[in-house]
Write a protein that holds these residues in place. Sequence first.
Motif, short mmCIF file in Angstrom:
data_model
loop_
_atom_site.label_atom_id
_atom_site.label_comp_id
_atom_site.label_asym_id
_atom_site.label_seq_id
_atom_site.Cartn_x
_atom_site.Cartn_y
_atom_site.Cartn_z
N PHE A 32 0.83 -1.21 0.00
CA PHE A 32 0.00 0.00 0.00
C PHE A 32 0.86 1.25 0.00
CE2 PHE A 32 -1.97 3.42 2.46
CZ PHE A 32 -3.11 3.66 1.71
N VAL A 33 1.88 1.28 0.88
CA VAL A 33 2.76 2.44 0.99
C VAL A 33 3.52 2.65 -0.32
CG1 VAL A 33 4.78 3.39 2.15
CG2 VAL A 33 2.97 2.29 3.48
N ALA A 34 4.02 1.55 -0.93
CA ALA A 34 4.77 1.66 -2.18
C ALA A 34 3.90 2.27 -3.27
CB ALA A 34 5.28 0.28 -2.62
N ASN A 35 2.63 1.84 -3.34
CA ASN A 35 1.73 2.37 -4.36
C ASN A 35 1.43 3.86 -4.10
OD1 ASN A 35 -0.01 1.76 -6.71
ND2 ASN A 35 -1.66 2.30 -5.33
N ALA A 36 1.31 4.20 -2.78
CA ALA A 36 1.00 5.58 -2.43
C ALA A 36 2.15 6.52 -2.78
CB ALA A 36 0.68 5.67 -0.94
N GLN A 37 3.37 5.98 -2.86
CA GLN A 37 4.53 6.81 -3.13
C GLN A 37 4.80 6.99 -4.63
OE1 GLN A 37 7.53 4.71 -0.88
NE2 GLN A 37 7.18 5.95 0.96
N GLN A 38 3.99 6.42 -5.49
CA GLN A 38 4.18 6.60 -6.93
C GLN A 38 4.03 8.08 -7.28
OE1 GLN A 38 4.92 2.73 -7.28
NE2 GLN A 38 4.89 4.00 -9.09
N LYS A 39 4.88 8.55 -8.18
CA LYS A 39 4.81 9.94 -8.63
C LYS A 39 3.57 10.15 -9.48
CE LYS A 39 7.45 13.47 -11.13
NZ LYS A 39 8.69 13.76 -11.87
N VAL A 40 2.79 11.17 -9.17
CA VAL A 40 1.59 11.49 -9.93
C VAL A 40 1.78 12.85 -10.60
CG1 VAL A 40 -0.89 11.89 -9.85
CG2 VAL A 40 0.14 10.16 -8.35
N ILE A 41 1.54 12.90 -11.91
CA ILE A 41 1.77 14.09 -12.72
C ILE A 41 0.44 14.62 -13.25
CG2 ILE A 41 2.85 14.94 -14.84
CD1 ILE A 41 4.71 12.33 -14.38
N GLN A 42 0.19 15.89 -13.12
CA GLN A 42 -0.96 16.51 -13.76
C GLN A 42 -0.67 16.63 -15.25
OE1 GLN A 42 -3.95 17.40 -12.38
NE2 GLN A 42 -3.23 16.50 -10.45
N LEU A 43 -1.55 16.08 -16.07
CA LEU A 43 -1.28 16.04 -17.51
C LEU A 43 -1.31 17.43 -18.15
CD1 LEU A 43 -0.66 14.10 -19.83
CD2 LEU A 43 -3.12 13.79 -20.15
N TYR A 44 -2.14 18.31 -17.62
CA TYR A 44 -2.26 19.65 -18.18
C TYR A 44 -1.95 20.69 -17.09
CZ TYR A 44 -4.95 17.15 -21.76
OH TYR A 44 -5.36 16.27 -22.73
N ASN A 45 -1.45 21.84 -17.52
CA ASN A 45 -1.31 22.96 -16.60
C ASN A 45 -2.66 23.67 -16.52
OD1 ASN A 45 1.48 22.61 -16.12
ND2 ASN A 45 1.97 23.60 -18.08
N SER A 100 -16.28 -3.87 -7.51
CA SER A 100 -15.00 -3.79 -8.21
C SER A 100 -14.40 -2.40 -8.00
CB SER A 100 -15.20 -4.06 -9.70
OG SER A 100 -14.01 -3.93 -10.41
N ASP A 101 -13.11 -2.35 -7.72
CA ASP A 101 -12.44 -1.09 -7.46
C ASP A 101 -12.36 -0.26 -8.74
OD1 ASP A 101 -11.15 0.83 -5.99
OD2 ASP A 101 -9.16 -0.08 -6.21
N VAL A 102 -12.96 0.92 -8.72
CA VAL A 102 -12.97 1.78 -9.91
C VAL A 102 -12.68 3.23 -9.53
CG1 VAL A 102 -14.57 0.36 -11.24
CG2 VAL A 102 -15.48 2.16 -9.75
N VAL A 103 -12.13 3.94 -10.50
CA VAL A 103 -11.97 5.40 -10.42
C VAL A 103 -13.06 6.01 -11.30
CG1 VAL A 103 -10.50 7.32 -11.17
CG2 VAL A 103 -9.51 5.41 -9.89
N TYR A 104 -13.65 7.12 -10.85
CA TYR A 104 -14.67 7.78 -11.67
C TYR A 104 -14.63 9.29 -11.43
CZ TYR A 104 -17.44 7.39 -7.32
OH TYR A 104 -17.89 7.46 -6.01
N ASN A 105 -15.37 10.01 -12.28
CA ASN A 105 -15.42 11.47 -12.24
C ASN A 105 -14.04 12.11 -12.43
OD1 ASN A 105 -18.16 11.91 -12.09
ND2 ASN A 105 -18.23 12.03 -9.85
N VAL A 106 -13.28 11.60 -13.37
CA VAL A 106 -11.99 12.21 -13.68
C VAL A 106 -12.24 13.47 -14.52
CG1 VAL A 106 -9.76 11.94 -14.81
CG2 VAL A 106 -10.80 10.00 -13.62
N SER A 107 -11.81 14.61 -14.00
CA SER A 107 -11.90 15.86 -14.77
C SER A 107 -10.53 16.49 -14.99
CB SER A 107 -12.83 16.86 -14.06
OG SER A 107 -12.38 17.13 -12.75
N HIS A 108 -9.55 16.08 -14.18
CA HIS A 108 -8.17 16.55 -14.31
C HIS A 108 -7.27 15.34 -14.53
CE1 HIS A 108 -9.20 20.66 -13.16
NE2 HIS A 108 -9.97 20.14 -12.22
N PRO A 109 -6.98 15.00 -15.78
CA PRO A 109 -6.22 13.78 -16.09
C PRO A 109 -4.83 13.79 -15.45
CG PRO A 109 -7.23 14.68 -18.05
CD PRO A 109 -7.39 15.71 -17.00
N THR A 110 -4.40 12.60 -15.06
CA THR A 110 -3.08 12.45 -14.43
C THR A 110 -2.34 11.24 -15.01
OG1 THR A 110 -3.97 11.04 -12.65
CG2 THR A 110 -3.85 13.42 -12.23
#
Length: 288
Positions: A15-28, A51-61
Amino acid sequence: MKKKLLLPFLLLFAFVANAQQKVIQLYNGAAPGSESWTWNQSESADNVFHSDVVYNVSHPTLTVYLPDGTVPNTGTAVVICPGGGLQTLSITQEGYQVGQWLQKHGITAFLLEYRLMHTLGPDPYKEMLAKMKANTVMQEQAPVAPLAVADGRAAIAYVRSHAAEYGISPDRIGIMGFSAGGTIAAAAAYGYTPQNRPDFVAPVYAYFPPAMQANVPADAPPMFLAAASDDATSVYSVQLYNTWVAAKHPAELHIFLNGAHGFGMKTQHTASDSWPGLFETWLKLSGF
């Protein structure tokens, strides 16, 4: 006793390893074309399919998975596009686990969370099923699909412009996607610029009908396709393979005996379980 103590530790470490992944905002700032979107992104397994899902993405990463330090860095990068009908992202077996598999093979992975349709309530799958029942899915997907495809292209451009930073060769950047994410991956093989051209594409059980397959570029990238024969959408993979071969571009197609739609990295004890190994072999033989 030691084994009982070890398991929670390993789970916490993962869990900690996944949380430490670098996340980049695709757009300024706001993503072009959806500046008015104000909803907040969520991740949940509290839905009709559990099922584990992500939704309502408005700021791509982009979430970065660097190559495992125990294996050589191949210099290859892959943008990952999970599926989910443009309503959700099937984030575990078509996202996190794919990134982890690639990094264990010396490949830098960039998990793309692209723009999706707006989910009004807490259960995106329930809303998707309602849209399917009302036969409004295609209508509601139509304005979002070009935005998601634009996010895929922007992701490739980002990786190429930052190749040196990540130890990536700028001519070894591919994109792969599953289901609706496969639509994004396949679309990236069309209408590209030098900056966002993928060096290879891997649509897996992608929705990509013949109407989307016209005007194959003269320098189109090599393609790896996979689907299961007990999945009605597998016909699109066959058609896309034939389109690529007819245009004299390298392509490899695997239609498995079974595995259904959405097999991702799941172990189902079906024929589709073998696809990651076949993809690895294809990458090696293709020089990636």
